[in-house]
Motif scaffolding. Structure first.
Motif, PDB file in Angstrom:
ATOM      1  N   LEU A 194       0.819  -1.209   0.000  1.00  0.00           N
ATOM      2  CA  LEU A 194       0.000   0.000   0.000  1.00  0.00           C
ATOM      3  C   LEU A 194       0.854   1.261   0.000  1.00  0.00           C
ATOM      4  O   LEU A 194       0.664   2.150  -0.822  1.00  0.00           O
ATOM      5  CB  LEU A 194      -0.945  -0.012   1.206  1.00  0.00           C
ATOM      6  CG  LEU A 194      -1.822   1.223   1.378  1.00  0.00           C
ATOM      7  CD1 LEU A 194      -2.758   1.402   0.188  1.00  0.00           C
ATOM      8  CD2 LEU A 194      -2.608   1.127   2.678  1.00  0.00           C
ATOM      9  N   GLY A 195       1.790   1.351   0.905  1.00  0.00           N
ATOM     10  CA  GLY A 195       2.600   2.565   1.027  1.00  0.00           C
ATOM     11  C   GLY A 195       3.378   2.896  -0.231  1.00  0.00           C
ATOM     12  O   GLY A 195       3.371   4.045  -0.688  1.00  0.00           O
ATOM     13  N   ASP A 196       4.042   1.910  -0.803  1.00  0.00           N
ATOM     14  CA  ASP A 196       4.834   2.161  -2.014  1.00  0.00           C
ATOM     15  C   ASP A 196       3.951   2.515  -3.201  1.00  0.00           C
ATOM     16  O   ASP A 196       4.319   3.352  -4.027  1.00  0.00           O
ATOM     17  CB  ASP A 196       5.708   0.957  -2.347  1.00  0.00           C
ATOM     18  CG  ASP A 196       6.898   0.815  -1.400  1.00  0.00           C
ATOM     19  OD1 ASP A 196       7.202   1.782  -0.661  1.00  0.00           O
ATOM     20  OD2 ASP A 196       7.518  -0.257  -1.393  1.00  0.00           O
ATOM     21  N   ASN A 197       2.779   1.908  -3.298  1.00  0.00           N
ATOM     22  CA  ASN A 197       1.866   2.255  -4.389  1.00  0.00           C
ATOM     23  C   ASN A 197       1.316   3.657  -4.228  1.00  0.00           C
ATOM     24  O   ASN A 197       1.205   4.403  -5.200  1.00  0.00           O
ATOM     25  CB  ASN A 197       0.727   1.238  -4.493  1.00  0.00           C
ATOM     26  CG  ASN A 197       1.126   0.057  -5.340  1.00  0.00           C
ATOM     27  OD1 ASN A 197       1.197   0.163  -6.551  1.00  0.00           O
ATOM     28  ND2 ASN A 197       1.415  -1.066  -4.696  1.00  0.00           N
ATOM     29  N   LEU A 198       0.977   4.053  -3.007  1.00  0.00           N
ATOM     30  CA  LEU A 198       0.497   5.422  -2.788  1.00  0.00           C
ATOM     31  C   LEU A 198       1.592   6.436  -3.088  1.00  0.00           C
ATOM     32  O   LEU A 198       1.324   7.487  -3.674  1.00  0.00           O
ATOM     33  CB  LEU A 198      -0.029   5.584  -1.364  1.00  0.00           C
ATOM     34  CG  LEU A 198      -1.351   4.869  -1.083  1.00  0.00           C
ATOM     35  CD1 LEU A 198      -1.718   5.021   0.389  1.00  0.00           C
ATOM     36  CD2 LEU A 198      -2.459   5.378  -1.983  1.00  0.00           C
TER      37      LEU A 198
END
Length: 138
Positions: free
Chosen positions: A110-114
């Motif tokens: 989630l974090g890297d995609n955001l």
């Protein structure tokens, strides 16, 4: 995506352990599907409460999606189970035999995609152009 920076960034095989895959790239997504329509389509096949991200890049020129999307699951097990189901499925909204194609995304979690989306999503308020993000299924 910036010019010349299409889905190739996400569709490369993930290095390392396949058991760590939580983000899937969906290919062959009908270009007319808006993010909430895509979510409804997925909900007919998988447990969408296991998702924490759905991002369908939007083509401002055509006014439709770019034909691919990214979904992130809370756990690798959920992603693996969904992948097994989705890669055997067709798009019911098309009423055809067109199959979904599913790959492990190059960017995981989630974090890297955001972070990846942060510089690429337009600043307007149109929800069709922004990632859908959930916490604890909501």
């Amino acid at each position: 995506y910036a010019a010349g920076r299409g889905p190739e960034l996400h569709q490369q095989p993930v290095d390392g352990d396949a058991d760590a895959v939580t983000t899937l790239m969906l290919l062959n997504v009908p270009k007319k599907l808006k993010p909430l329509d895509l979510l409804a389509e997925l909900a007919m096949l998988i447990d969408t409460s296991a998702l924490d991200l759905l991002y369908s890049p939007w083509d401002a020129d055509s006014g439709g999606s770019m034909g691919y999307a990214f979904i992130n699951f809370v756990t690798p097990e959920q992603a693996h189970e969904a992948r097994q189901i989705l890669q055997r499925s067709t798009w019911s909204c098309l009423r055809s035999t067109r199959r979904m194609k599913v790959r492990a995304a190059h960017i995981q979690g989630l974090g890297d995609n955001l972070a990846f989306c942060a510089g690429r999503v337009p600043g307007d308020l149109d929800p069709d152009r922004h990632p859908l993000v959930w916490r604890d299924g909501q």
